[in-house]
Every structure is written in C-alpha cells, then in structure tokens.
Design a protein around this motif. Structure first.
Motif, PDB file in Angstrom:
ATOM      1  N   LYS A  20      62.410 -27.245  39.386  1.00 45.32           N
ATOM      2  CA  LYS A  20      63.872 -27.199  39.457  1.00 45.32           C
ATOM      3  C   LYS A  20      64.479 -27.109  38.064  1.00 45.32           C
ATOM      4  O   LYS A  20      65.399 -26.317  37.814  1.00 45.32           O
ATOM      5  N   ALA A  21      63.971 -27.940  37.155  1.00 47.31           N
ATOM      6  CA  ALA A  21      64.513 -27.977  35.796  1.00 47.31           C
ATOM      7  C   ALA A  21      64.274 -26.668  35.056  1.00 47.31           C
ATOM      8  O   ALA A  21      65.069 -26.280  34.186  1.00 47.31           O
ATOM      9  N   SER A  22      63.182 -25.988  35.384  1.00 44.28           N
ATOM     10  CA  SER A  22      62.862 -24.725  34.709  1.00 44.28           C
ATOM     11  C   SER A  22      63.638 -23.542  35.263  1.00 44.28           C
ATOM     12  O   SER A  22      63.460 -22.416  34.804  1.00 44.28           O
ATOM     13  N   GLY A  23      64.463 -23.795  36.275  1.00 42.73           N
ATOM     14  CA  GLY A  23      65.334 -22.745  36.793  1.00 42.73           C
ATOM     15  C   GLY A  23      64.749 -21.892  37.903  1.00 42.73           C
ATOM     16  O   GLY A  23      65.302 -20.830  38.229  1.00 42.73           O
ATOM     17  N   GLN A  24      63.654 -22.330  38.511  1.00 47.47           N
ATOM     18  CA  GLN A  24      63.090 -21.565  39.624  1.00 47.47           C
ATOM     19  C   GLN A  24      64.046 -21.588  40.814  1.00 47.47           C
ATOM     20  O   GLN A  24      64.753 -22.578  41.037  1.00 47.47           O
TER      21      GLN A  24
ATOM     22  N   GLU B   9      57.828 -35.461  55.224  1.00 49.48           N
ATOM     23  CA  GLU B   9      56.899 -35.051  54.177  1.00 49.48           C
ATOM     24  C   GLU B   9      57.612 -34.246  53.091  1.00 49.48           C
ATOM     25  O   GLU B   9      57.305 -34.377  51.896  1.00 49.48           O
ATOM     26  N   THR B  10      58.572 -33.413  53.495  1.00 49.50           N
ATOM     27  CA  THR B  10      59.337 -32.625  52.527  1.00 49.50           C
ATOM     28  C   THR B  10      60.151 -33.526  51.606  1.00 49.50           C
ATOM     29  O   THR B  10      60.243 -33.279  50.388  1.00 49.50           O
ATOM     30  N   MET B  11      60.741 -34.576  52.165  1.00 53.85           N
ATOM     31  CA  MET B  11      61.518 -35.515  51.353  1.00 53.85           C
ATOM     32  C   MET B  11      60.636 -36.194  50.306  1.00 53.85           C
ATOM     33  O   MET B  11      61.113 -36.525  49.208  1.00 53.85           O
ATOM     34  N   THR B  12      59.373 -36.399  50.622  1.00 53.38           N
ATOM     35  CA  THR B  12      58.434 -36.977  49.650  1.00 53.38           C
ATOM     36  C   THR B  12      58.028 -35.947  48.612  1.00 53.38           C
ATOM     37  O   THR B  12      58.019 -36.231  47.406  1.00 53.38           O
ATOM     38  N   LEU B  13      57.723 -34.740  49.058  1.00 48.53           N
ATOM     39  CA  LEU B  13      57.244 -33.696  48.148  1.00 48.53           C
ATOM     40  C   LEU B  13      58.302 -33.278  47.131  1.00 48.53           C
ATOM     41  O   LEU B  13      57.974 -32.986  45.975  1.00 48.53           O
ATOM     42  N   LYS B  14      59.564 -33.241  47.549  1.00 51.49           N
ATOM     43  CA  LYS B  14      60.603 -32.743  46.636  1.00 51.49           C
ATOM     44  C   LYS B  14      60.854 -33.698  45.470  1.00 51.49           C
ATOM     45  O   LYS B  14      61.525 -33.322  44.496  1.00 51.49           O
ATOM     46  N   GLU B  15      60.320 -34.927  45.543  1.00 50.62           N
ATOM     47  CA  GLU B  15      60.469 -35.882  44.449  1.00 50.62           C
ATOM     48  C   GLU B  15      59.251 -35.893  43.512  1.00 50.62           C
ATOM     49  O   GLU B  15      59.235 -36.652  42.545  1.00 50.62           O
ATOM     50  N   ARG B  16      58.245 -35.063  43.827  1.00 48.40           N
ATOM     51  CA  ARG B  16      57.070 -34.989  42.961  1.00 48.40           C
ATOM     52  C   ARG B  16      57.438 -34.363  41.614  1.00 48.40           C
ATOM     53  O   ARG B  16      58.359 -33.543  41.530  1.00 48.40           O
ATOM     54  N   GLU B  17      56.674 -34.706  40.588  1.00 47.25           N
ATOM     55  CA  GLU B  17      56.991 -34.254  39.236  1.00 47.25           C
ATOM     56  C   GLU B  17      56.963 -32.734  39.109  1.00 47.25           C
ATOM     57  O   GLU B  17      57.810 -32.143  38.439  1.00 47.25           O
ATOM     58  N   TYR B  18      55.987 -32.102  39.750  1.00 48.34           N
ATOM     59  CA  TYR B  18      55.884 -30.646  39.610  1.00 48.34           C
ATOM     60  C   TYR B  18      57.046 -29.924  40.277  1.00 48.34           C
ATOM     61  O   TYR B  18      57.445 -28.839  39.845  1.00 48.34           O
ATOM     62  N   VAL B  19      57.609 -30.523  41.336  1.00 44.74           N
ATOM     63  CA  VAL B  19      58.780 -29.918  41.979  1.00 44.74           C
ATOM     64  C   VAL B  19      60.019 -30.136  41.112  1.00 44.74           C
ATOM     65  O   VAL B  19      60.835 -29.222  40.939  1.00 44.74           O
ATOM     66  N   LEU B  20      60.156 -31.327  40.553  1.00 40.96           N
ATOM     67  CA  LEU B  20      61.287 -31.606  39.655  1.00 40.96           C
ATOM     68  C   LEU B  20      61.230 -30.711  38.423  1.00 40.96           C
ATOM     69  O   LEU B  20      62.272 -30.225  37.947  1.00 40.96           O
ATOM     70  N   TYR B  21      60.033 -30.480  37.925  1.00 36.09           N
ATOM     71  CA  TYR B  21      59.886 -29.582  36.773  1.00 36.09           C
ATOM     72  C   TYR B  21      60.273 -28.154  37.145  1.00 36.09           C
ATOM     73  O   TYR B  21      60.924 -27.450  36.358  1.00 36.09           O
TER      74      TYR B  21
ATOM     75  N   LYS C 176      56.309 -21.993  46.935  1.00 33.86           N
ATOM     76  CA  LYS C 176      55.167 -22.264  46.065  1.00 33.86           C
ATOM     77  C   LYS C 176      54.736 -23.731  46.058  1.00 33.86           C
ATOM     78  O   LYS C 176      53.558 -24.031  45.828  1.00 33.86           O
ATOM     79  N   HIS C 177      55.668 -24.638  46.266  1.00 33.48           N
ATOM     80  CA  HIS C 177      55.356 -26.049  46.073  1.00 33.48           C
ATOM     81  C   HIS C 177      55.504 -26.914  47.326  1.00 33.48           C
ATOM     82  O   HIS C 177      54.739 -27.859  47.508  1.00 33.48           O
ATOM     83  N   ILE C 178      56.489 -26.608  48.165  1.00 33.92           N
ATOM     84  CA  ILE C 178      56.720 -27.445  49.344  1.00 33.92           C
ATOM     85  C   ILE C 178      55.798 -27.053  50.497  1.00 33.92           C
ATOM     86  O   ILE C 178      55.072 -27.902  51.044  1.00 33.92           O
ATOM     87  N   LEU C 179      55.809 -25.782  50.874  1.00 34.19           N
ATOM     88  CA  LEU C 179      55.020 -25.339  52.024  1.00 34.19           C
ATOM     89  C   LEU C 179      53.519 -25.604  51.875  1.00 34.19           C
ATOM     90  O   LEU C 179      52.887 -26.072  52.830  1.00 34.19           O
ATOM     91  N   PRO C 180      52.918 -25.330  50.704  1.00 37.31           N
ATOM     92  CA  PRO C 180      51.484 -25.643  50.580  1.00 37.31           C
ATOM     93  C   PRO C 180      51.178 -27.118  50.779  1.00 37.31           C
ATOM     94  O   PRO C 180      50.105 -27.476  51.292  1.00 37.31           O
ATOM     95  N   GLY C 181      52.105 -27.990  50.383  1.00 38.47           N
ATOM     96  CA  GLY C 181      51.882 -29.418  50.552  1.00 38.47           C
ATOM     97  C   GLY C 181      52.033 -29.899  51.980  1.00 38.47           C
ATOM     98  O   GLY C 181      51.670 -31.032  52.309  1.00 38.47           O
ATOM     99  N   LEU C 182      52.568 -29.033  52.841  1.00 35.16           N
ATOM    100  CA  LEU C 182      52.799 -29.399  54.238  1.00 35.16           C
ATOM    101  C   LEU C 182      51.656 -28.988  55.156  1.00 35.16           C
ATOM    102  O   LEU C 182      51.641 -29.346  56.333  1.00 35.16           O
ATOM    103  N   ILE C 183      50.713 -28.222  54.638  1.00 37.94           N
ATOM    104  CA  ILE C 183      49.686 -27.626  55.494  1.00 37.94           C
ATOM    105  C   ILE C 183      48.913 -28.684  56.275  1.00 37.94           C
ATOM    106  O   ILE C 183      48.659 -28.544  57.475  1.00 37.94           O
ATOM    107  N   SER C 184      48.564 -29.773  55.622  1.00 30.60           N
ATOM    108  CA  SER C 184      47.755 -30.811  56.277  1.00 30.60           C
ATOM    109  C   SER C 184      48.459 -31.387  57.498  1.00 30.60           C
ATOM    110  O   SER C 184      47.892 -31.437  58.601  1.00 30.60           O
TER     111      SER C 184
END
Length: 281
Positions: free
Chosen positions: A177-181, A163-175, A189-197
């Motif tokens: 990364k690009a914004s320097g987070q 699931e993490t490999m799928t989430l890390k390719e989402r647009e909001y995660v790529l953004y 903020k982005h990976i763990l919340p998507g894993l809850i289900s």
C-alpha cells in the motif's frame, strides 16, 4: 501456496488410514460415475417383467418398480449428484470469495452493508428458500446448481472476510500500500494467494453439503425430474416399496452417506494439513 503445506497434507493423509480409505472410495465412486456409459444396462429401459427383482448377478442392485436396473441408475445418478455438488461448490466459492474479500479488505460501510445482507439471508431457513425457489424455477440440473450455489456462498464469505481482515494488516500488504500499488494489484498478488488454504477447506466441505441439498430436494420431489436419476430421486421412488424392496432405498442411500462422509473426512484432513492451528482446536 507454500509447498510445505501440501507436505503437511500428505503427511497427515499418510498417517490416517481412514483418510486414505476415503480418498480411494471417492475415486472409485467418481470414476464409476464418469464411466457409467460403459454399463451394459440402459438406466431408463422399462421392463414390466423385471419389476422389483432383488439383487442378482444380472442386476447387482436389483430393479425398481418400472423394471429399470438400479445399478445403472445409481451410476448415472451419481454423475448428476457429483456434478451438482462440484459445480455448486465452484459457483458458491466464486461468490463467497468475492463478497468476503470486498467486505474484509475495504471495511467501513461496505463491510457493514454486506454483512447485514448476509445476516438477513442466513436468518431465513435455507431449506425453506430451497423449496420456494424450486417451485418457481424449472426443475433441471442448471436451476438446482444455481439454487444451491446461492445458498452456500455465505459460509465461505464469512471465512474469507475474517481471513482477509487478518491478511490486510500483514507487513508485506502494508508495504505494498505504501509503495503505491493499486488496490486490485494488492488483492490479486497478496490477499488471494493467502486465502487459498481456507478456501480449499471450505470448498471441500461444501461439496458434501451441496450433495445433501440436492438429495434432499430430489427426495422431496423438487429436484431433477424423471427419467433422469439422482441418488435423491431414487430414494424418493423407493418410498412406497421399503417393505417390499428395501434394496431400492439401501443402495442410493448408502452412496449418499459414503460420499458425504468421505468428503467430510477429506475436509478435516485438509484443514489440519493446511491450517494446523485450526486443526488443533
């Protein structure tokens, strides 16, 4: 987690009579175990005059070979069995999520190393590891929880990694990364919340697995020692009296069966409600 997913779960549960019955039964078993101290019977009180008494109004589940009240022992035994199941699930989830996120997010040699270690561990029969560890560790509740936790995290790690490999390719995660987070910030903020289900579904099923593991260990005599009771140890004590007092095995066995069945039913409902695509497979 999106509120709509919990609405889906509620809708799925509402239309599933078996699911409603499972939830109610789990609540009854859990509350009975929690409030076991309200029982008028001492689960460890020996009484040679009351040995192997069949179920009656004084002893609802009968008595065992030491004259102890089987109903009281089932209540207190349920407390330990459920506690082992829940705590083992929590520790296994923490380990599995940590390994799965690291492996899936960073990839490369880290992913390869962690997955090879996981493959090696999973290639060894889990029950063999259980028996070996239980021999060298002091038989108590904490060691049983630790042993089961160390054997259950692999399945969660695999699901979380995928699931993490799928989430890390989402647009909001790529953004992000690009914004320097920072890496930690992105994961938090982005990976763990998507894993809850997927974690909730896996954790629910793992409670049932942990209860079965503990029961199997106790049944074979490698679990919690006397005078503490678990459902598995009660089955172990009933082995020599199956013909004479079948109720000694019937009631703890039935409690194990119903509890595991209810958790599996609840896991299926959560899977369909939280991950509809998985539920349709």
């Amino acid at each position: 987690m999106k509120r709509s997913k919990w609405v889906n779960v509620a809708r799925e549960l509402k239309g599933n009579k078996l699911g409603i019955a499972a939830v109610i039964l789990l609540l009854i078993i859990a509350l009975a175990a929690i409030f076991a101290f309200l029982s008028s019977k001492d689960p460890n009180q020996l009484n040679a005059l009351e040995r192997l008494k069949p179920p009656s109004k004084d002893h609802w589940f009968g008595t065992d070979d030491y004259g102890r009240d089987t109903f009281a022992r089932a209540l207190y035994g349920g407390r330990i069995s459920l506690m082992v199941g829940v705590l083992s699930m929590l520790f296994a989830t923490v380990i599995g999520v940590t390994v799965g996120v690291i492996s899936g997010y960073f990839g490369g040699w880290i992913d390869g190393l962690l997955m090879r270690i996981l493959d090696i561990i999973m290639s060894i029969p889990s029950f063999l590891i259980l028996l070996l560890l239980s021999v060298y560790l002091k038989p108590n509740v904490s060691s049983i929880i630790m042993i089961i936790s160390l054997l259950m995290w692999m399945s969660i790690a695999r699901v979380v990694r995928a699931e993490t490999m799928t989430l890390k390719e989402r647009e909001y995660v790529l953004y992000a990364k690009a914004s320097g987070q920072s890496t930690f910030g992105i994961i938090r903020k982005h990976i763990l919340p998507g894993l809850i289900s997927v974690v909730i579904v896996s954790a629910t099923n793992n409670i049932a697995s942990a209860i079965m593991m503990e029961s199997s260990l106790s049944f074979l005599g490698f679990g919690v020692r006397q005078p503490q009771a678990t459902w598995g140890s009660m089955l172990n004590g009933a082995q020599g009296y199956i013909a004479q007092a079948p109720y000694m095995a019937l009631f703890p066995g039935l409690l194990i069966f119903l509890t595991v069945l209810c958790f599996n039913i609840l896991g299926d409902i959560l899977r369909i409600g939280l991950e509809p695509k998985l539920g349709k497979r």
